[in-house]
Design a protein around this motif. Sequence first.
Motif, PDB file in Angstrom:
ATOM      1  N   ASN A  51       0.833  -1.205   0.000  1.00 60.64           N
ATOM      2  CA  ASN A  51       0.000   0.000   0.000  1.00 60.64           C
ATOM      3  C   ASN A  51       0.865   1.251   0.000  1.00 60.64           C
ATOM      4  O   ASN A  51       2.079   1.166  -0.157  1.00 60.64           O
ATOM      5  CB  ASN A  51      -0.993  -0.038   1.170  1.00 60.64           C
ATOM      6  N   PHE A 152       3.912  -0.224   7.593  1.00 58.33           N
ATOM      7  CA  PHE A 152       2.816  -1.067   8.094  1.00 58.33           C
ATOM      8  C   PHE A 152       3.224  -2.536   8.230  1.00 58.33           C
ATOM      9  O   PHE A 152       2.643  -3.271   9.026  1.00 58.33           O
ATOM     10  CB  PHE A 152       1.581  -0.953   7.193  1.00 58.33           C
ATOM     11  N   TYR A 229       1.657   1.375  -9.204  1.00 57.11           N
ATOM     12  CA  TYR A 229       2.551   2.441  -8.738  1.00 57.11           C
ATOM     13  C   TYR A 229       3.755   2.595  -9.655  1.00 57.11           C
ATOM     14  O   TYR A 229       4.216   1.625 -10.280  1.00 57.11           O
ATOM     15  CB  TYR A 229       3.118   2.100  -7.349  1.00 57.11           C
ATOM     16  N   VAL A 346      -3.495  -4.803  -4.558  1.00 55.85           N
ATOM     17  CA  VAL A 346      -4.896  -5.011  -4.967  1.00 55.85           C
ATOM     18  C   VAL A 346      -5.792  -4.725  -3.768  1.00 55.85           C
ATOM     19  O   VAL A 346      -5.567  -5.252  -2.675  1.00 55.85           O
ATOM     20  CB  VAL A 346      -5.158  -6.440  -5.482  1.00 55.85           C
TER      21      VAL A 346
END
Length: 398
Positions: A51, A152, A229, A346
């Motif tokens: 992410n 994360f 990205y 995704v």
Amino acid sequence: MRAAYDCDVLVIGGGIVGLSTAYAITRAAPGTRVTVLEKEPGPARHQTGRNSGVIHSGIYYRPGSLKARYAVRGAAEMVKFCAEYGIPHAVTGKLIVATDRSELPRLHALVQRGRENGIPVRELGPSQIMEYEPEVRGLAAIHVGTTGICDFVAVARQLARGSGAEIRYGTRVVRVDRRPERGVAVLTASGDIVRGRVLVNCAGLYSDEIARLTGDDPDVRIVPFRGEYYELARPELVRGLVYPVPDPAFPFLGVHLTRGIDGGVHIGPNAVPALAREGYGWGTVRWRELGATLTWPGSWRIARRHWRYGAGEMRRSLSKGAFAEAVRRLVPGVSEGDLVPAAAGVRAQAVLRDGTLVDDFLIREGERTVHVLNAPSPAATASLPIGREVARRALQVL
Ligand SMILES: Cc1cc2nc3c(=O)[nH]c(=O)nc-3n(C[C@H](O)[C@H](O)[C@H](O)COP(=O)(O)OP(=O)(O)OC[C@H]3O[C@@H](n4cnc5c(N)ncnc54)[C@H](O)[C@@H]3O)c2cc1C
């Protein structure tokens, strides 16, 4: 009786939501035996590890929604958690920039929403934008002070360590047998059976399938939307986080530029249909999963309703030049040659039968089950409060 079970709470999914749930359960009720089953060889291999790494302030979300409440609270808690455990993070603030007059009313609506959600925002004119970001151009912008960045994956690892749960990696759940009086038993791909008193489904991209395996049909389907990205070859063009004004019809934020915790600048994600739930490129097709998406009436309704938006996103996916053109609206100095392809993610987006993209987090309970059926962005930011809420519901069943 307790010995008949391998654990009290069986969590499926070792992403940030499942691990935060395990962490919250053992904090709220020490002594509760928690087992987490994760199909990959380690934690956070899907959404959590793919992410933008942004600690969202909560500015975008409808006041009173779970997203607004949990993001605002979760952002503050995430910063504290990272500081406590020495996890790389920074509170950087971010800019949301309007580049077209038609975006100005939406930008002002965001200011209002931010204030309603208790978030510090500052309105900026063109020259003030350049004080923050010399290479960014816009008609107006807002600066959101509480946005940050963090790692994360490191957060997920710490939650796993701190939870005291038994975590079984490389363990895919393939069947679930629920007996109201006897708890829940799952069969793994390697043929083991694991029994728990309550099952918590945090399977992300497969959460609807796991729900159906338990016999609870949630009447939503996960429709996977890939976010692609690029990495900016000249990261000096951007100091921090720069976002466009999002289209309120979608839960996606638009292609943004994010200086990550690693110092690199990531650009993305767009939103295109993925041909597999873990389809990180156009070349990955899983026919069974694609068939399930195509036979869900909601998928066609989305396509009919939003084909124009979708066509733009597809064009930017297939043409680097078109992607660069979109980025140049915010940062005119970026050229196609500055974009280096990077790993995609995704999103697990729940979609109703009528084509509505479920906007808020969605947690549902069945008999001896708690299902997290929609936990897209900002669920990584909000993972500590989400985990506590899921834990509270699971503990009620014990
Ligand atoms: C492109 C992109 C950008 C994003 N940017 C941000 C951001 O900047 N900030 C933010 O807060 N949020 C962001 N998000 C959202 C955030 O990443 C997710 O909300 C969050 O990671 C969801 O965590 P999860 O644990 O629910 O899912 P996941 O991390 O996907 O974990 C689910 C786990 O379940 C496992 N699993 C599935 N099926 C089975 C099975 N049958 N048996 C065993 N295990 C199974 C999977 O292997 C997986 O590890 C972004 C998401 C994407 C995709």
